[in-house]
Design a protein around this motif. Structure first.
Motif, PDB file in Angstrom:
ATOM      1  N   ARG A   1       0.840  -1.206   0.000  1.00  0.00           N
ATOM      2  CA  ARG A   1       0.000   0.000   0.000  1.00  0.00           C
ATOM      3  C   ARG A   1       0.876   1.258   0.000  1.00  0.00           C
ATOM      4  O   ARG A   1       0.537   2.267  -0.630  1.00  0.00           O
ATOM      5  N   HIS A   2       2.003   1.194   0.703  1.00  0.00           N
ATOM      6  CA  HIS A   2       2.917   2.344   0.713  1.00  0.00           C
ATOM      7  C   HIS A   2       3.470   2.580  -0.688  1.00  0.00           C
ATOM      8  O   HIS A   2       3.529   3.735  -1.153  1.00  0.00           O
ATOM      9  N   ILE A   3       3.870   1.523  -1.368  1.00  0.00           N
ATOM     10  CA  ILE A   3       4.385   1.661  -2.731  1.00  0.00           C
ATOM     11  C   ILE A   3       3.314   2.249  -3.645  1.00  0.00           C
ATOM     12  O   ILE A   3       3.586   3.143  -4.459  1.00  0.00           O
ATOM     13  N   PHE A   4       2.086   1.761  -3.489  1.00  0.00           N
ATOM     14  CA  PHE A   4       1.004   2.301  -4.310  1.00  0.00           C
ATOM     15  C   PHE A   4       0.828   3.793  -4.053  1.00  0.00           C
ATOM     16  O   PHE A   4       0.622   4.586  -4.989  1.00  0.00           O
ATOM     17  N   GLY A   5       0.924   4.193  -2.799  1.00  0.00           N
ATOM     18  CA  GLY A   5       0.786   5.614  -2.477  1.00  0.00           C
ATOM     19  C   GLY A   5       1.841   6.462  -3.161  1.00  0.00           C
ATOM     20  O   GLY A   5       1.548   7.553  -3.671  1.00  0.00           O
ATOM     21  N   ARG A   6       3.058   5.945  -3.215  1.00  0.00           N
ATOM     22  CA  ARG A   6       4.127   6.696  -3.870  1.00  0.00           C
ATOM     23  C   ARG A   6       3.893   6.783  -5.389  1.00  0.00           C
ATOM     24  O   ARG A   6       4.106   7.829  -5.999  1.00  0.00           O
ATOM     25  N   ILE A   7       3.447   5.675  -5.975  1.00  0.00           N
ATOM     26  CA  ILE A   7       3.137   5.668  -7.404  1.00  0.00           C
ATOM     27  C   ILE A   7       1.993   6.630  -7.700  1.00  0.00           C
ATOM     28  O   ILE A   7       2.028   7.413  -8.661  1.00  0.00           O
ATOM     29  N   MET A   8       0.975   6.565  -6.857  1.00  0.00           N
ATOM     30  CA  MET A   8      -0.185   7.417  -7.066  1.00  0.00           C
ATOM     31  C   MET A   8       0.182   8.896  -6.960  1.00  0.00           C
ATOM     32  O   MET A   8      -0.217   9.710  -7.792  1.00  0.00           O
ATOM     33  N   HIS A   9       0.970   9.257  -5.972  1.00  0.00           N
ATOM     34  CA  HIS A   9       1.396  10.646  -5.828  1.00  0.00           C
ATOM     35  C   HIS A   9       2.190  11.102  -7.055  1.00  0.00           C
ATOM     36  O   HIS A   9       2.003  12.227  -7.547  1.00  0.00           O
ATOM     37  N   ALA A  10       3.072  10.239  -7.529  1.00  0.00           N
ATOM     38  CA  ALA A  10       3.886  10.587  -8.691  1.00  0.00           C
ATOM     39  C   ALA A  10       3.013  10.840  -9.914  1.00  0.00           C
ATOM     40  O   ALA A  10       3.210  11.830 -10.646  1.00  0.00           O
ATOM     41  N   GLU A  11       2.048   9.952 -10.158  1.00  0.00           N
ATOM     42  CA  GLU A  11       1.229  10.078 -11.360  1.00  0.00           C
ATOM     43  C   GLU A  11       0.231  11.222 -11.244  1.00  0.00           C
ATOM     44  O   GLU A  11       0.044  11.996 -12.192  1.00  0.00           O
ATOM     45  N   GLU A  12      -0.409  11.351 -10.102  1.00  0.00           N
ATOM     46  CA  GLU A  12      -1.408  12.406  -9.943  1.00  0.00           C
ATOM     47  C   GLU A  12      -0.772  13.789  -9.948  1.00  0.00           C
ATOM     48  O   GLU A  12      -1.371  14.754 -10.428  1.00  0.00           O
ATOM     49  N   PHE A  13       0.441  13.888  -9.440  1.00  0.00           N
ATOM     50  CA  PHE A  13       1.175  15.151  -9.482  1.00  0.00           C
ATOM     51  C   PHE A  13       1.376  15.585 -10.932  1.00  0.00           C
ATOM     52  O   PHE A  13       1.126  16.751 -11.299  1.00  0.00           O
ATOM     53  N   GLU A  14       1.814  14.659 -11.784  1.00  0.00           N
ATOM     54  CA  GLU A  14       2.030  14.991 -13.195  1.00  0.00           C
ATOM     55  C   GLU A  14       0.717  15.324 -13.889  1.00  0.00           C
ATOM     56  O   GLU A  14       0.642  16.277 -14.688  1.00  0.00           O
ATOM     57  N   ARG A  15      -0.316  14.567 -13.591  1.00  0.00           N
ATOM     58  CA  ARG A  15      -1.610  14.811 -14.230  1.00  0.00           C
ATOM     59  C   ARG A  15      -2.149  16.191 -13.831  1.00  0.00           C
ATOM     60  O   ARG A  15      -2.731  16.915 -14.652  1.00  0.00           O
ATOM     61  N   PHE A  16      -1.962  16.560 -12.567  1.00  0.00           N
ATOM     62  CA  PHE A  16      -2.418  17.859 -12.086  1.00  0.00           C
ATOM     63  C   PHE A  16      -1.701  18.995 -12.824  1.00  0.00           C
ATOM     64  O   PHE A  16      -2.331  19.948 -13.299  1.00  0.00           O
ATOM     65  N   LEU A  17      -0.379  18.903 -12.938  1.00  0.00           N
ATOM     66  CA  LEU A  17       0.377  19.934 -13.646  1.00  0.00           C
ATOM     67  C   LEU A  17      -0.038  20.005 -15.115  1.00  0.00           C
ATOM     68  O   LEU A  17      -0.125  21.088 -15.699  1.00  0.00           O
ATOM     69  N   HIS A  18      -0.309  18.851 -15.695  1.00  0.00           N
ATOM     70  CA  HIS A  18      -0.652  18.793 -17.120  1.00  0.00           C
ATOM     71  C   HIS A  18      -1.980  19.487 -17.409  1.00  0.00           C
ATOM     72  O   HIS A  18      -2.146  20.125 -18.457  1.00  0.00           O
ATOM     73  N   THR A  19      -2.916  19.383 -16.476  1.00  0.00           N
ATOM     74  CA  THR A  19      -4.244  19.963 -16.711  1.00  0.00           C
ATOM     75  C   THR A  19      -4.362  21.394 -16.202  1.00  0.00           C
ATOM     76  O   THR A  19      -5.152  22.177 -16.721  1.00  0.00           O
TER      77      THR A  19
END
Length: 940
Positions: free
Chosen positions: A200-218
């Motif tokens: 779950r910790h690994i998923f959280g790190r992956i999720m933060h990484a991807e959502e951060f990029e998606r947020f900047l992109h939009t």
């Protein structure tokens, strides 16, 4: 992540797999530091000592005895009738998987290329078939049961070498390192899945990484950010690396990386605030910098502290220009300086981590140069962990056009580094690769490479259209689920996450980012401040002129301390003569030459508690046979560094390093060293001054512009031998014009000292002053033996470095012309003036060209108000040297009725001629013009 119980219980298997040579190397480590080995190995060697019953170290025979039962079992297999090789065929297959398994591993998330045909991995290649799968074979040193069905052997091999980690290690020639990697990978096949909390910790790190990029992109449409999308597994990898390293005694990690993914690392690893990052994107609230140009957000560095189970780890991400891999040697030098400061002789407390791009790692020569530094005594840092973010593309260039090798990481094989290729869509495998890398680095103190095979979801930047040049690849990427989606589905299927729980995590993080972005009173980004931490108390501006004189008594003591060796040390006769002469010089018996002045500058600084490091090609002896900081016993060949006899305190060091034949990596390394340690006088010596052009990117991007762009200060000295002696285009000019062109905003110093005393005071000033600026020094060659240049002892005991040396012999009232010059040409002019009996031409030496010594030169010229002819004289061609810079500077200081002239060699494409006769003819013409009756032929 800690080792599982199943891994610990596998020690007997590892014991058999390792072989006695590996065990003996581990035993040596255990004797030196029992805590340096993993716990299971420590327990093993402790049990051997208990069996022996006394304090004696475990015997070689004891280890062989423990290995014997497992080894003998492999000798007892029945043979197939008439086929004596049959039992050994599985062993051949095992070897093939260890060598070629990576070619068949599940590494590419996009499955772009078919796997190669590898006959050595086929059963038929060894005369086997599926009919043999249930036949029991000896498994040799494969971890696990010694004899087992071929089916089980194959299953184990595929898990070890053909899963989501594909290792390359058989190129390693050292048996201990090779066996360690082999054993670790084969034990890894039995490793259970990570526990639910870790996943779950690994998923959280992956999720933060991807959502951060998606947020900047939009939210910031069309802005470049060089996103990490497709390679998000880098974030949990770096997280796991930091936690694992911290648990094993690391206290500082110095990171270097190019721009791709840097913003994500800043936010999700370094802890830079989202508010600051968003403000940088908007640009509306940025404070105006009082000084400097600044830089784009994806070049910026950062530092922070992170908690780990073993204590707080300080992270530092280096500032890096767009020249991708040039940060590599800078990080290495920074790590070495910090290790030296901490007294970290084991090289465990400070670690270097470098994040590369695939095209740059394979294509940029500084990578190979930096790898070659990794095992050299003057540069080693105990191993670097390299992570290559392999997008499988370089801007628009496909791999087959970007390199000649199978993998982008093949260059690392030059230092026999193990390479772990890993599938970027499997974050758990990525974290396991990191765990192996940290343990390998800490065990063997060598480099290791992780090839994170992933993809780049957008183009080189977010405004690019990559499908124009890679239509098939980007069609596949468009259809491919993101790393977050792949791992989310995997955890939901395993019952670790629910869809609702995953959605809630995503929404919470999106809300957090949105609130930060919409906040009305968001603070402005912090202004960069380099004068903190180790730099506290130093200055970036202002004047600080310390007293750099040294008493005659102290110089007399020091010269004997560093030039009198034990009677049994057999010095070379020429060196012995030089050493004895230096003692006489410091006793005032003869004029002081350049080698003595330099040696006494170092000796006095080190004795006062200072830290001096000089490196370059042939720096120990000196290219021109003048330094002799390292001397060799003529009977034994052993070397010693006499200046170390005056080290005085925990941070008092004299370090001299003969570097490998490299300019770019070594200069980058020394720059990194100087930035990390402001209390050290760090000198890089070019063999000849113009060789520095091989390292031009370091000079342009870091030395000249580092303060303006990033507020990074450095006191690095560039020692650049310069002077025209008829030695041709490559051994004459240090290209001072290039450095003068780079000068602005008080960013550095450019000097050309003309006496040994000036050199002495210059070096002492560089360390003792609180102001830190790079020092570019045109250094002597033939001047080293020019007796007219030698100094008196009194010049060392008082005074400081003088930016301008006025005329001492010519009466101002009788002067009709003033010559201005710098460096060696002064002695050519002086000798010619004396030979011709000229008494109406004064010569003023400008020793510091930048910052231009306005007040000092004005004072020197004030005596010559009635002189109408002021002439700049230089050895270099008209379009080179200092003339184009000096012209405007001199004009600003002259009276209306005074006129500026110049005497130079004719403009030329190359710095100097190749013929000694032609050189002498040019010099004769130059002297005639400078000392002639009229100004005819001079430049105006």
């Amino acid at each position: 992540m800690s080792r599982s119980k199943s891994e610990q219980s596998a020690l007997p298997d590892e014991l058999f797999a390792a072989g006695s040579s590996y065990l003996e190397q581990l035993l040596d480590q255990y004797r030196q530091d029992p805590g340096a080995l993993p716990a299971e190995w420590g327990a093993y060697f402790a049990s051997l000592a208990e069996e022996q019953g006394d304090d004696a170290p475990p015997a070689h025979q004891q280890m062989l005895t423990r290995m014997a039962p497992a080894a003998s079992a492999a000798q007892q297999m029945p043979l197939r009738e008439g086929d004596v090789e049959y039992p050994s065929r599985a062993m051949y297959l095992i070897h093939a998987y260890r060598v070629h398994g990576h070619l068949h591993a599940n590494l590419d998330p996009l499955h772009l290329n078919p796997r190669p045909v590898t006959p050595e991995m086929e059963l038929a290649y060894y005369g086997l078939s599926e009919a043999d799968l249930d036949q029991v074979f000896p498994a040799g040193d494969l971890i696990g049961e010694r004899n087992r069905p071929l089916r089980d052997i194959l299953s184990h091999l595929k898990k070890s070498y053909c899963g989501c980690i594909g290792p390359e290690f058989r190129h390693i020639t050292d048996s201990a390192r090779k066996h360690w990697i082999q054993s670790r990978l084969e034990r890894n096949a039995f490793r259970p899945d990570e526990d639910d909390d870790t996943r779950r910790h690994i998923f959280g790190r992956i999720m933060h990484a991807e959502e951060f990029e998606r947020f900047l992109h939009t939210r910031y449409v069309g802005q470049k950010r060089f996103s990490l999308e497709g390679g998000e597994s880098l974030i949990p990898m770096l997280d796991a690396l930091i936690q694992n390293a911290g648990s094993n005694g690391t206290r500082e990690i110095i990171l270097g990386m190019a721009h791709r993914g840097r913003l994500n690392v800043l936010a999700n690893i370094m802890g830079k605030s989202l508010a600051e990052i968003f403000t940088e994107f908007e640009g509306s609230q940025l404070k105006e910098e009082a000084h400097g140009q600044g830089d784009v957000k994806y070049h910026m560095g950062f530092s922070s502290d992170v908690r780990t189970p073993g204590g707080v780890v300080h992270l530092s991400l280096g500032f890096n220009p767009s020249h991708l891999e040039i940060i590599t040697p800078v990080v290495l030098g920074s790590v070495r300086a910090r290790q030296c400061r901490r007294g970290d002789k084991a090289r465990r407390e400070v670690m270097g981590v470098l994040v590369h791009g695939d095209a740059a790692f394979a294509g940029q020569g500084v990578v190979a140069e930096s790898l070659e530094l990794s095992k050299l005594n003057g540069f080693r840092i105990g191993g670097t962990i390299h992570i290559v973010v392999n997008n499988q593309i370089g801007f628009t260039v496909n791999p087959h056009d970007a390199r000649s090798t199978t993998y982008c990481t093949d260059i690392a094989k030059i230092i026999h580094a193990p390479i772990l290729h890993v599938n970027g869509d499997d974050p758990e495998a990525c974290c396991q690769a990191v765990e192996i890398a940290v343990d390998y680095r800490n065990t063997f103190h060598e480099d290791i490479v992780i090839d994170l095979i992933c993809y780049r979801r957008h183009g080189h930047n977010e405004t690019d259209s990559p499908e124009v040049t890679q239509p098939l690849m980007y069609r596949r990427i468009a259809e491919h689920p993101t790393v977050e989606q792949v791992y989310r589905d995997r955890l939901i299927a395993a019952g670790v996450l629910t869809a609702e729980g995953a959605d809630a995590m995503v929404e919470a993080y999106r809300d957090c980012m949105d609130k930060v972005r919409r906040a009305k009173n968001r603070p402005a980004p912090n202004v960069l401040n380099s004068l903190q931490g180790r730099w506290e108390g130093f200055l970036s501006e202002g004047m600080d002129e310390p007293d750099t004189g040294v008493s005659a008594d102290l110089l007399g003591m020091l010269v004997r301390k560093v030039h009198r060796l034990p009677a049994e040390f057999s010095l070379h006769p020429r060196v012995e003569k030089i050493y004895e002469a230096r003692i006489g010089m410091m006793d005032g018996l003869e004029a002081v030459d350049w080698g003595c002045a330099e040696s006494m500058a170092y000796a006095s600084l080190v004795y006062e508690g200072g830290w001096v490091r000089i490196s370059g090609e042939d720096s120990g002896r000196g290219t021109f046979f003048h330094r002799h900081a390292v001397v060799y016993d003529q009977q034994t060949g052993k070397s010693t560094i006499p200046l170390r006899q005056v080290e005085n305190g925990t941070l008092s060091h004299f370090i001299v390093v003969d570097s490998m034949l490299s300019e770019m990596a070594v200069l980058g390394y020394e720059y990194g060293y100087s930035v990390a340690e402001p209390r050290a006088l760090v000198i890089w010596e070019a063999q000849y001054g113009d060789f520095a052009n091989v390292a031009q990117v370091v000079i342009d991007q870091f030395i000249a512009a580092g303060e303006s762009k990033w507020k990074r200060l450095s006191g690095l000295v560039l020692w650049l031998p310069h002077g025209y002696e008829g030695q041709g285009a490559e051994h004459s000019s240090a290209r001072m014009e290039r450095y003068l062109q780079l000068c602005a905003e008080n960013n550095m110093q450019v000097v050309y000292p003309s006496t040994p005393a000036q050199l002495f005071h210059l070096f002492r000033r560089q360390l003792l002053s609180k102001v830190r600026k790079p020092l570019i020094m045109m250094a002597p060659k033939s001047m080293l033996r020019q007796k007219l240049s030698f100094s008196s002892l009194d010049e060392f005991t008082t005074g400081t470095f003088q930016p301008v040396l006025p005329e001492q012999e010519i009466v101002p009232a009788a002067t009709r012309r003033v010559l201005l010059c710098t460096g060696k040409v002064y002695y050519d002019l002086l000798a010619a003036r004396n030979e011709r009996g000229i008494s109406d031409i004064a010569i003023i030496r400008i020793e510091r060209l930048y910052p231009f010594p306005v007040n000092q030169l004005r004072s020197a010229l004030a005596q010559y108000e009635g002189v109408r002819e002021v002439c700049w004289v230089q050895e270099e061609p008209e379009n080179q040297g200092a003339w184009l810079y000096m012209n405007n500077q001199i004009r600003k200081l002259l009276l209306t009725e005074q006129k500026v002239y110049a005497v130079t060699r004719p403009e030329a494409a190359a710095p100097a001629v190749g013929s000694i006769k032609r050189h002498q003819m040019e010099l004769s013409v130059l002297l005639d013009q400078a000392l002639g009756k009229s100004v005819e032929g001079m430049l105006v």
